[in-house]
Scaffold this motif. Structure first.
Motif: not given
Length: 489
Positions: A78, A81-82, A84-85, A88-89, A183, A186-187, A190
């Motif tokens: 992923e 996905e990480i 992109e996260a 976004a943060a 954010g 949170s990564i 996770q």
């Protein structure tokens, strides 16, 4: 009334004019087809090609997460996905009313990496403002002091900051906001929650200064795999179908040359366009530069040109119609004799595992002033099902892998002038010299560069990145299997 003699004279003049016009048109067709005023796109029919966006192929080579107390991990699943996260943060972070940019020291930068943190590491430099604009980040214009970036990160040691490394100019920065951004945390949570393989800094293993992270135990999970080239080089119809888009309607004027060792060359004119098909299934295309000096493209504009060209000349899809697992692996700015452009090397994954090329890369594209002047393509597809690797003795450790191979690696590095020769009467510092240059270690497949018994067979390897070289080792016993000098690609 016009005399018959004048009519005949007019006919003769018209015939001469038509003859000379025909000669001129043929000359222009053969000599100037590649010029700016007569491009391939002008003679090819409009078609829709599936083209990945620049954002889809711009992914970090490593995402390193620290849990504090010297324990790290490298994200293996992923990654997109990480990433992109993370961006976004960063966008949310940038929306604060007052974001300041300040330069910091390398010591300060490395200190914060030891706290709970996440750092996204690229193997090449990206223009930072362009990257922010690509993602539509707030306050992108305020970041213009940072020319390039090859690492972006967040650390709980300074939660109101985002950290940047400009490897091109060897500078370190932090963006400081008036509030922290949850954010990023949170990564980290996770990754921690989903389980991870522990990594430790190379300095911990080898007693030197190196913040690169390595796993403790190297447990091989891959077995040898059969593969086939994207196109059968012995199938004339497949070769012609691949070649035609490069020449369009002028394909009838292309010479086809078969060489003794199986190489096939398609040549237009006097070498204005040359497509070479090699016996191993790879292709190489060269196009004479138009000479135009206008239309200098930014990094991402040049990348989009490269992506569109590949889509129209071979596609970005697998044999099943799925998008290839590709991303930009290396990118270099080209500047010579008034010409400017970029050279892109695209890396590839097979079933989620990195694919290493001993000679070259999956796809290489050079763009100069909006024109693709060089294109190399060497795609392969797996055959059969993956097998479970046989267990052969104890697992390797990262420390032992380096310890048993440092002399071999030091010899190669010295040959290329990357570490100094050992001076007579002084101690041998080969081990330290190699250890200090280590950047990463990961499992993947190797496509051997030479033909022979291993042709058509991918080898599982541990790939150790040391300076500009990737060294490959057998997962079972750690024996060296070769290397790639990325500076020569």
């Amino acid at each position: 009334m016009v005399s018959p003699q004048n009519v005949e004279r007019a006919k003769n003049i018209l015939i001469v004019v038509l003859f000379l016009t025909t000669i001129l048109l043929l000359y222009l067709l053969w000599e100037n087809l590649t010029m700016q005023t007569f491009r391939l796109s002008d003679i090819m029919p409009d078609e829709d090609y599936e083209t990945p966006a620049a954002r889809e192929v711009t992914v970090p080579s490593d995402i390193v997460v620290s849990f504090g107390a010297g324990v790290y991990t490298v994200v293996e699943e992923e990654e997109r996905e990480i990433w992109e996260a993370f961006m976004a943060a960063l966008d949310s972070f940038g929306r604060a009313s007052d974001v300041l940019l300040e330069e910091i020291t390398r010591a300060q930068y490395e200190e914060v990496m030891g706290y709970r943190s996440v750092f996204c590491d690229f193997s090449y430099s990206l223009p930072f403002v362009e990257l922010c604009q690509l993602y539509g980040l707030s306050n992108a214009r305020n970041y213009s002091q940072v020319a390039f970036v090859d690492q972006l990160g967040y650390s709980a040691g300074s939660p109101e900051s985002v950290f940047l490394h400009d490897g091109e100019n060897e500078k370190y920065y932090r963006l400081v906001s008036d509030q922290s951004e949850q954010g990023f945390e949170s990564i980290i949570s996770q990754v921690e929650r989903e389980g991870y393989v522990p990594y430790y800094q190379a300095g911990t293993y080898f007693g030197i200064v190196n913040t690169a992270v390595l796993p403790v135990t190297l447990t091989g999970t891959l077995a040898e795999r059969d593969f086939v080239p994207e196109i059968d080089p012995t199938d004339r119809s497949q070769l012609q179908a691949f070649a035609e888009p490069f020449f369009g309607e002028s394909f009838d004027f292309v010479r086809r040359i078969e060489e003794s060792k199986g190489t096939v060359v398609y040549m237009y004119g006097y070498g204005q366009r040359v497509l070479t098909a090699y016996p191993d299934g790879g292709f190489e295309y060269r196009e004479e530069e138009s000479g135009e000096t206008s239309g200098v493209q930014s990094y991402f504009e040049a990348l989009e040109t490269a992506l569109e060209f590949v889509a129209a000349h071979g596609s970005w899809e697998t044999e099943d119609g799925e998008f290839l697992e590709v991303c930009v692996q290396e990118a270099y700015e080209l500047s010579a004799e008034g010409r400017r452009g970029y050279r892109f090397l695209f890396g590839m994954k097979l079933e989620g595992e990195p694919l290493y090329y001993e000679n070259g890369a999956a796809i290489i594209v050079e763009v100069s002033h909006g024109q693709v002047v060089y294109y190399k393509r060497d795609l392969i597809f797996l055959e059969g099902e993956a097998e479970v690797p046989e267990e052969e003795g104890e697992d390797l450790s990262a420390a032992n892998l380096v310890a048993q191979n440092y002399e071999y690696m030091a010899g190669v590095l010295r040959e290329k002038g990357l570490i100094p020769e050992v001076e007579e009467g002084s101690g041998d510092t080969s081990f330290e010299a190699v250890a200090e240059l280590i950047h990463s270690l990961e499992e993947g497949y190797l496509r051997p560069g030479s033909e022979g018994e291993e042709a058509g067979l991918l080898q599982p390897v541990w790939a150790l990145s040391v300076g500009e070289l990737d060294f490959y080792f057998d997962p079972a016993g750690g024996q060296p299997l070769g290397y790639t000098d990325k500076s020569e690609l």
